[in-house]
Design a protein around this motif. Sequence first.
Motif, PDB file in Angstrom:
ATOM      1  N   PRO A 100      -4.812   9.208  -8.145  1.00 18.02           N
ATOM      2  CA  PRO A 100      -5.120  10.510  -6.591  1.00 18.02           C
ATOM      3  C   PRO A 100      -4.553   9.512  -4.793  1.00 18.02           C
ATOM      4  N   ASP A 101      -4.234   8.100  -5.185  1.00 16.05           N
ATOM      5  CA  ASP A 101      -3.642   7.429  -3.698  1.00 16.05           C
ATOM      6  C   ASP A 101      -2.362   7.616  -3.990  1.00 16.05           C
ATOM      7  N   ASN A 102      -2.015   7.366  -2.626  1.00 16.89           N
ATOM      8  CA  ASN A 102      -0.429   7.642  -2.601  1.00 16.89           C
ATOM      9  C   ASN A 102       0.334   6.903  -3.255  1.00 16.89           C
ATOM     10  N   THR A 103       0.034   5.690  -3.878  1.00 13.46           N
ATOM     11  CA  THR A 103       1.193   4.986  -5.408  1.00 13.46           C
ATOM     12  C   THR A 103       0.616   4.024  -6.044  1.00 13.46           C
ATOM     13  N   LEU A 104       0.726   4.321  -7.194  1.00 18.20           N
ATOM     14  CA  LEU A 104      -0.092   2.852  -8.108  1.00 18.20           C
ATOM     15  C   LEU A 104      -0.246   1.658  -7.523  1.00 18.20           C
ATOM     16  N   HIS A 105       0.986   0.941  -6.593  1.00 17.21           N
ATOM     17  CA  HIS A 105       1.075   0.022  -5.647  1.00 17.21           C
ATOM     18  C   HIS A 105      -0.390   0.252  -4.688  1.00 17.21           C
ATOM     19  N   ASP A 106      -0.582   1.722  -3.876  1.00 14.35           N
ATOM     20  CA  ASP A 106      -1.959   1.920  -3.313  1.00 14.35           C
ATOM     21  C   ASP A 106      -3.046   1.574  -3.868  1.00 14.35           C
ATOM     22  N   ALA A 107      -3.028   2.098  -5.351  1.00 16.60           N
ATOM     23  CA  ALA A 107      -4.079   1.911  -5.808  1.00 16.60           C
ATOM     24  C   ALA A 107      -4.132   0.591  -6.421  1.00 16.60           C
ATOM     25  N   LEU A 108      -3.545  -0.545  -6.508  1.00 20.90           N
ATOM     26  CA  LEU A 108      -4.057  -1.180  -7.495  1.00 20.90           C
ATOM     27  C   LEU A 108      -3.793  -2.515  -6.227  1.00 20.90           C
ATOM     28  N   VAL A 109      -3.414  -2.272  -4.940  1.00 19.16           N
ATOM     29  CA  VAL A 109      -3.925  -2.341  -3.788  1.00 19.16           C
ATOM     30  C   VAL A 109      -5.363  -2.561  -3.638  1.00 19.16           C
ATOM     31  N   LYS A 110      -6.043  -1.650  -3.723  1.00 18.10           N
ATOM     32  CA  LYS A 110      -7.405  -1.055  -3.630  1.00 18.10           C
ATOM     33  C   LYS A 110      -7.337  -1.613  -4.431  1.00 18.10           C
ATOM     34  N   ALA A 111      -7.606  -1.732  -5.555  1.00 19.36           N
ATOM     35  CA  ALA A 111      -8.566  -2.359  -6.399  1.00 19.36           C
ATOM     36  C   ALA A 111      -9.007  -3.944  -6.328  1.00 19.36           C
ATOM     37  N   ALA A 112      -7.596  -4.491  -5.926  1.00 19.48           N
ATOM     38  CA  ALA A 112      -8.063  -6.355  -5.713  1.00 19.48           C
ATOM     39  C   ALA A 112      -8.860  -6.501  -4.364  1.00 19.48           C
ATOM     40  N   ARG A 113      -8.646  -5.183  -3.228  1.00 18.54           N
ATOM     41  CA  ARG A 113     -10.611  -5.212  -2.860  1.00 18.54           C
ATOM     42  C   ARG A 113     -11.840  -4.800  -3.395  1.00 18.54           C
ATOM     43  N   LEU A 114     -11.544  -3.911  -4.165  1.00 17.32           N
ATOM     44  CA  LEU A 114     -12.452  -3.844  -4.818  1.00 17.32           C
ATOM     45  C   LEU A 114     -13.202  -5.030  -5.899  1.00 17.32           C
ATOM     46  N   ALA A 115     -11.781  -5.794  -6.414  1.00 17.16           N
ATOM     47  CA  ALA A 115     -12.565  -6.633  -7.181  1.00 17.16           C
ATOM     48  C   ALA A 115     -13.143  -8.015  -6.344  1.00 17.16           C
ATOM     49  N   HIS A 116     -13.581  -7.657  -5.084  1.00 20.15           N
ATOM     50  CA  HIS A 116     -13.508  -8.747  -4.154  1.00 20.15           C
ATOM     51  C   HIS A 116     -12.096 -10.144  -3.891  1.00 20.15           C
ATOM     52  N   LEU A 117     -11.243 -10.113  -3.841  1.00 19.46           N
ATOM     53  CA  LEU A 117     -10.214 -11.184  -4.287  1.00 19.46           C
ATOM     54  C   LEU A 117      -9.008 -11.296  -2.710  1.00 19.46           C
ATOM     55  N   ASP A 118      -9.895 -11.953  -2.297  1.00 17.93           N
ATOM     56  CA  ASP A 118      -9.419 -12.326  -0.611  1.00 17.93           C
ATOM     57  C   ASP A 118      -7.981 -12.904  -0.969  1.00 17.93           C
ATOM     58  N   LEU A 119      -6.690 -12.497  -0.714  1.00 20.27           N
ATOM     59  CA  LEU A 119      -5.248 -12.945  -1.034  1.00 20.27           C
ATOM     60  C   LEU A 119      -4.265 -12.505   0.283  1.00 20.27           C
ATOM     61  N   PRO A 120      -3.585 -13.589   0.154  1.00 23.44           N
ATOM     62  CA  PRO A 120      -2.721 -13.965   1.522  1.00 23.44           C
ATOM     63  C   PRO A 120      -1.411 -12.879   0.690  1.00 23.44           C
ATOM     64  N   GLY A 121      -1.138 -12.299   1.701  1.00 22.71           N
ATOM     65  CA  GLY A 121      -0.117 -10.034   1.839  1.00 22.71           C
ATOM     66  C   GLY A 121       0.788 -11.237   0.701  1.00 22.71           C
ATOM     67  N   GLU A 122       1.580 -12.105   1.110  1.00 22.59           N
ATOM     68  CA  GLU A 122       2.558 -12.329  -0.151  1.00 22.59           C
ATOM     69  C   GLU A 122       1.830 -12.793  -1.668  1.00 22.59           C
ATOM     70  N   ARG A 123       0.672 -13.338  -1.685  1.00 20.28           N
ATOM     71  CA  ARG A 123       0.435 -13.628  -3.183  1.00 20.28           C
ATOM     72  C   ARG A 123       0.026 -11.818  -3.452  1.00 20.28           C
ATOM     73  N   LEU A 124      -0.640 -11.244  -2.470  1.00 22.06           N
ATOM     74  CA  LEU A 124      -1.114  -9.639  -3.311  1.00 22.06           C
ATOM     75  C   LEU A 124       0.183  -8.672  -3.843  1.00 22.06           C
ATOM     76  N   GLU A 125       1.174  -9.099  -3.268  1.00 19.57           N
ATOM     77  CA  GLU A 125       1.847  -8.155  -3.123  1.00 19.57           C
ATOM     78  C   GLU A 125       2.957  -8.884  -4.832  1.00 19.57           C
ATOM     79  N   ALA A 126       2.761  -9.985  -5.157  1.00 17.55           N
ATOM     80  CA  ALA A 126       3.133 -10.656  -6.140  1.00 17.55           C
ATOM     81  C   ALA A 126       2.612 -10.439  -7.383  1.00 17.55           C
TER      82      ALA A 126
END
Lengths: 104, 484
Positions: free
Chosen positions: A5-31
């Motif tokens: 339902p999100d644009n991509t699986l990538h976006d859904a996983l980024v959202k999951a990281a936020r829902l899981a209360h993980l504050d990560l620097p952008g590069e680390r989040l992307e990896a």
Amino acid sequence: MPDTPDNTLHDALVKAARLAHLDLPGERLEALVGGAERILAHVERMGAMDLEGVEPLVHPLDGVGTLSSDEPGESLAADDLMGMAPVAHPPFVKVPKVIDGGSS
Amino acid sequence: MTGGGADAWLDRPVREIARAVRTGEVLCTTLVEASFARIDALDEEINAVVSLERERALARSAVIDDAVKRGEDPGALAGVPALVKDNLCTDWGTTTCASMMLEGYRSPFSATSVHKLEDAGAVVLGKANMDEFAMGGSGEHSALGVTRNPLDTSRSPGGSSSGSAASVASGMVPLALGSDTGGSVRQPASFCGVVGVKPTYGRVSRYGLVAFASSLDQVGVLARDADSAALGLSAIEGHDPLDMTSAQRGHSGCHEARDVRGLKVGVPRALLDGVDAGVAAGFENASSALVARGVELVDVEMPSVEGAVSAYYVLAPAEASSNLARFDGVRYGRRAAMEAGASVGEMIARSRGEGFGEEVQRRIVIGTFVLSAGYHDAYYTTAQRVRRLVKNDFQRVFESGCAAVLTPTAPSAAFELGSFENDPLALYLQDAFTIPANLAGLPSVSVPCPGGASIGSGLPVGAMLTGHAFDERTVMSLAGAIGT
């Protein structure tokens, strides 16, 4: 597997990281999300299995699991509990302020 | 026996060590001092141990020696030095799960399995290194440093019970406890050339084991031979009212080997394609050893097991994301330093961002994703259906008369450290043989294949036996038949 339902699986996983209360620097989040995408792509092979009418298995063994009687028993001493808290001011556990805007 | 002689006792089977302590042939204190000396000599390079409690261990040793002098029996593990994985809570020392998140954490209680180990006379010296929160199969994902394989320090000892396996393989201790959620006792046992057993789900209390995936986790035992591992398992098994998933069953009797002659063991040959040549050779040696002892090997089919890794890497992260939610800098865990005006939500997210390592965070993200609205049925429920099929595969094999299933433990011997640094999926696929027993909740043991260093790379490889629920005695007896 469903269209996300999100644009991509990538976006859904980024959202999951936020829902899981993980504050990560952008590069680390992307990896991290990149690795998770590859793992989920493999996991989706389950979709090729014939699972029609198969009952989900929640727990490995039937009959394991007992309920305790609802009776008072020994519990941890207050001092022990204080020792486990990240920040304590006995007899209280200190947490950041969560009302009045939630600022600490 | 004193001096160098005491040191040699550490290399004997657990049953012999305990007998020698009970009869006064060797002092427990002497054994424990010898064990500490080995750790001091070896662990700077191997990094199997994260914390030691010397005074406590020596005080316990003195208590055991005094008991022997009074004519009392300290138990089946009398005087045996041991280490326990650092995700088993102890009311002494620290319990860190090899994570920054739990740096310096002191538990107010001890795990039931640790209590039972010491009640049987073992002396726990300290805590063993591990992959953070038991997530990882290489010993490289520890905030307290990489553990190295004592047989070749350029290689992985396996994981996540990396320190438990490496400490036993290097002779630091004769016995160690680990935990096994998808192979974390058996795979490092295979890599380090020792025996590792995961009991039936519910056989050993999980009370005090920091939860990773609650429907899969079990405390297991590592030792140099099958009888020693069986003695350790025998000591820690049993119903525990503090664990609602603890089974109310009689003792397994695994400390006394049964006759394996005439038993039928299934071999799912279709699953063996693609294993390394050294693993294939070792597996044939293990098969031959069983046949030589009168075991009948039969080919069996387990088609659904091929979906096990996929199902596991949905179910385990899902349970982990829930279990690890408590580490938020409020209820448990390291609290991040925040600038004035930051909200509690920002504090929690920063604490979890800084406190957990990359592998743990990846699994939390996957778990949160597969449990979220819109994806739950497609991933989580599907994985539970595959789990049912995996269990059914085992059931069919057992109903055909097989006492156990025999496979390799891992598709390769110990790999070079860093081999999977940028490819977590490839590392996950190393768990293909071990995961099915966790999904089905069955007892499973890895035992070194006969031939040892003559196989392939010169490194040990393990054969794995998975048996009927609560029949640890048979799988340990079969493991003993391979290993003797």
